[in-house]
Design a protein around this motif. Structure first.
Motif, mmCIF file in Angstrom:
data_model
loop_
_atom_site.group_PDB
_atom_site.id
_atom_site.type_symbol
_atom_site.label_atom_id
_atom_site.label_comp_id
_atom_site.label_asym_id
_atom_site.label_seq_id
_atom_site.Cartn_x
_atom_site.Cartn_y
_atom_site.Cartn_z
ATOM 1 N N ALA A 77 35.913 -7.512 32.053
ATOM 2 C CA ALA A 77 36.480 -6.011 31.895
ATOM 3 C C ALA A 77 34.850 -5.885 32.420
ATOM 4 N N ARG A 78 33.637 -5.982 32.322
ATOM 5 C CA ARG A 78 32.449 -4.999 33.479
ATOM 6 C C ARG A 78 32.617 -4.615 34.365
ATOM 7 N N ALA A 79 33.755 -6.432 35.088
ATOM 8 C CA ALA A 79 33.451 -5.798 36.266
ATOM 9 C C ALA A 79 34.062 -5.056 36.764
ATOM 10 N N TRP A 80 35.255 -4.110 36.613
ATOM 11 C CA TRP A 80 36.136 -3.207 36.565
ATOM 12 C C TRP A 80 35.743 -1.985 36.494
ATOM 13 N N THR A 81 34.624 -1.444 35.671
ATOM 14 C CA THR A 81 33.513 -0.764 35.627
ATOM 15 C C THR A 81 33.444 0.107 37.144
ATOM 16 N N GLY A 82 33.662 1.449 36.616
ATOM 17 C CA GLY A 82 33.249 2.532 37.327
ATOM 18 C C GLY A 82 34.507 2.646 38.957
ATOM 19 N N PHE A 83 35.736 2.264 39.015
ATOM 20 C CA PHE A 83 36.992 2.695 38.890
ATOM 21 C C PHE A 83 37.045 4.140 38.800
ATOM 22 N N HIS A 84 37.619 5.016 39.855
ATOM 23 C CA HIS A 84 37.848 6.319 39.197
ATOM 24 C C HIS A 84 39.478 6.254 40.282
ATOM 25 N N ARG A 85 40.220 6.977 39.967
ATOM 26 C CA ARG A 85 41.103 7.322 40.417
ATOM 27 C C ARG A 85 40.756 8.422 41.662
ATOM 28 N N VAL A 86 41.836 8.665 42.463
ATOM 29 C CA VAL A 86 41.928 9.981 43.774
ATOM 30 C C VAL A 86 42.971 11.174 43.582
ATOM 31 N N ALA A 87 42.367 12.493 43.883
ATOM 32 C CA ALA A 87 43.307 13.581 43.688
ATOM 33 C C ALA A 87 44.641 12.988 43.770
ATOM 34 N N PRO A 88 45.951 13.380 42.963
ATOM 35 C CA PRO A 88 47.408 13.186 43.490
ATOM 36 C C PRO A 88 47.807 13.878 44.979
ATOM 37 N N ARG A 89 48.445 13.329 45.792
ATOM 38 C CA ARG A 89 48.674 13.466 46.740
ATOM 39 C C ARG A 89 49.686 15.230 46.458
ATOM 40 N N ALA A 90 49.759 15.370 47.617
ATOM 41 C CA ALA A 90 50.779 17.368 47.163
ATOM 42 C C ALA A 90 52.107 16.393 48.031
ATOM 43 N N ASN A 91 52.065 15.280 48.530
ATOM 44 C CA ASN A 91 53.565 15.053 49.545
ATOM 45 C C ASN A 91 54.074 14.074 48.875
ATOM 46 N N ILE A 92 54.042 14.184 47.372
ATOM 47 C CA ILE A 92 55.060 12.503 46.828
ATOM 48 C C ILE A 92 55.441 13.321 45.359
ATOM 49 N N ALA A 93 56.145 12.631 45.119
ATOM 50 C CA ALA A 93 57.066 13.196 43.441
ATOM 51 C C ALA A 93 56.320 12.268 42.260
ATOM 52 N N GLN A 94 55.478 13.346 41.919
ATOM 53 C CA GLN A 94 54.352 12.765 40.918
ATOM 54 C C GLN A 94 55.598 12.149 39.325
ATOM 55 N N GLU A 95 55.413 11.425 38.722
ATOM 56 C CA GLU A 95 56.462 10.727 37.164
ATOM 57 C C GLU A 95 56.377 11.875 36.335
ATOM 58 N N ASP A 143 27.229 4.907 40.747
ATOM 59 C CA ASP A 143 25.997 5.104 39.615
ATOM 60 C C ASP A 143 27.488 4.570 37.490
ATOM 61 N N ASP A 144 28.226 4.298 38.137
ATOM 62 C CA ASP A 144 29.515 3.953 36.877
ATOM 63 C C ASP A 144 29.758 2.984 36.450
ATOM 64 N N ARG A 145 28.714 1.631 37.802
ATOM 65 C CA ARG A 145 29.059 0.524 37.362
ATOM 66 C C ARG A 145 28.244 0.285 36.678
ATOM 67 N N ASP A 146 28.863 -1.187 35.995
ATOM 68 C CA ASP A 146 27.581 -1.851 35.691
ATOM 69 C C ASP A 146 27.009 -3.136 36.299
ATOM 70 N N PHE A 147 25.752 -2.723 36.713
ATOM 71 C CA PHE A 147 25.130 -3.992 37.765
ATOM 72 C C PHE A 147 24.960 -5.028 37.349
ATOM 73 N N LEU A 148 24.926 -5.437 35.967
ATOM 74 C CA LEU A 148 24.320 -6.854 35.479
ATOM 75 C C LEU A 148 25.362 -7.710 35.567
ATOM 76 N N PRO A 149 25.079 -9.305 36.085
ATOM 77 C CA PRO A 149 25.680 -10.147 36.419
ATOM 78 C C PRO A 149 27.171 -10.709 35.356
#
Length: 117
Positions: free
Chosen positions: A14-32, A50-56
């Protein structure tokens, strides 16, 4: 018994997936309409270093993820320019990645041929 994975392995992976953030929603698509209204689930996520876990990260075979690749400092100097060295240009076209393995053969007598060969 066959060894599988345990809670420790799950936490490590799970530490390999740290630091990922969603980008702002688009205006041209329907939201759920299901409670995820402010999330963009179409565009790639942004990585915040800066949010990544840098350890092996430990793999399931008592090694580390990516351990089979040599470090750049362990490679011979300018090894990519040696005879037999291969350069692969990778071009992404949507979800498809194309590899171009065309061999460069400089003209005999050209300055490039004199430098490389």
């Amino acid at each position: 018994p066959i060894r599988t994975y345990d809670d420790h392995d799950i936490v490590t992976f799970a530490r390999a997936w740290t630091g990922f953030h969603r980008v702002a929603p688009r205006a041209n698509i329907a939201q759920e309409e299901r409670g995820n209204n402010n999330k963009n689930s179409i565009d790639p996520m942004r990585i915040e270093p800066d949010d990544r876990d840098f350890l092996p990260k430990i793999d399931l075979h008592d090694g580390y993820i990516g351990d089979s690749y040599p470090l750049c400092v362990d490679l011979p100097v300018r090894s990519f320019l040696r005879r037999g060295g291969r350069y692969t240009r990778r071009v992404s076209l949507g979800d498809v990645v194309h590899s171009d393995t065309t061999v460069l053969e400089p003209d005999v007598g050209s300055p490039l041929h004199a430098t490389l060969c």
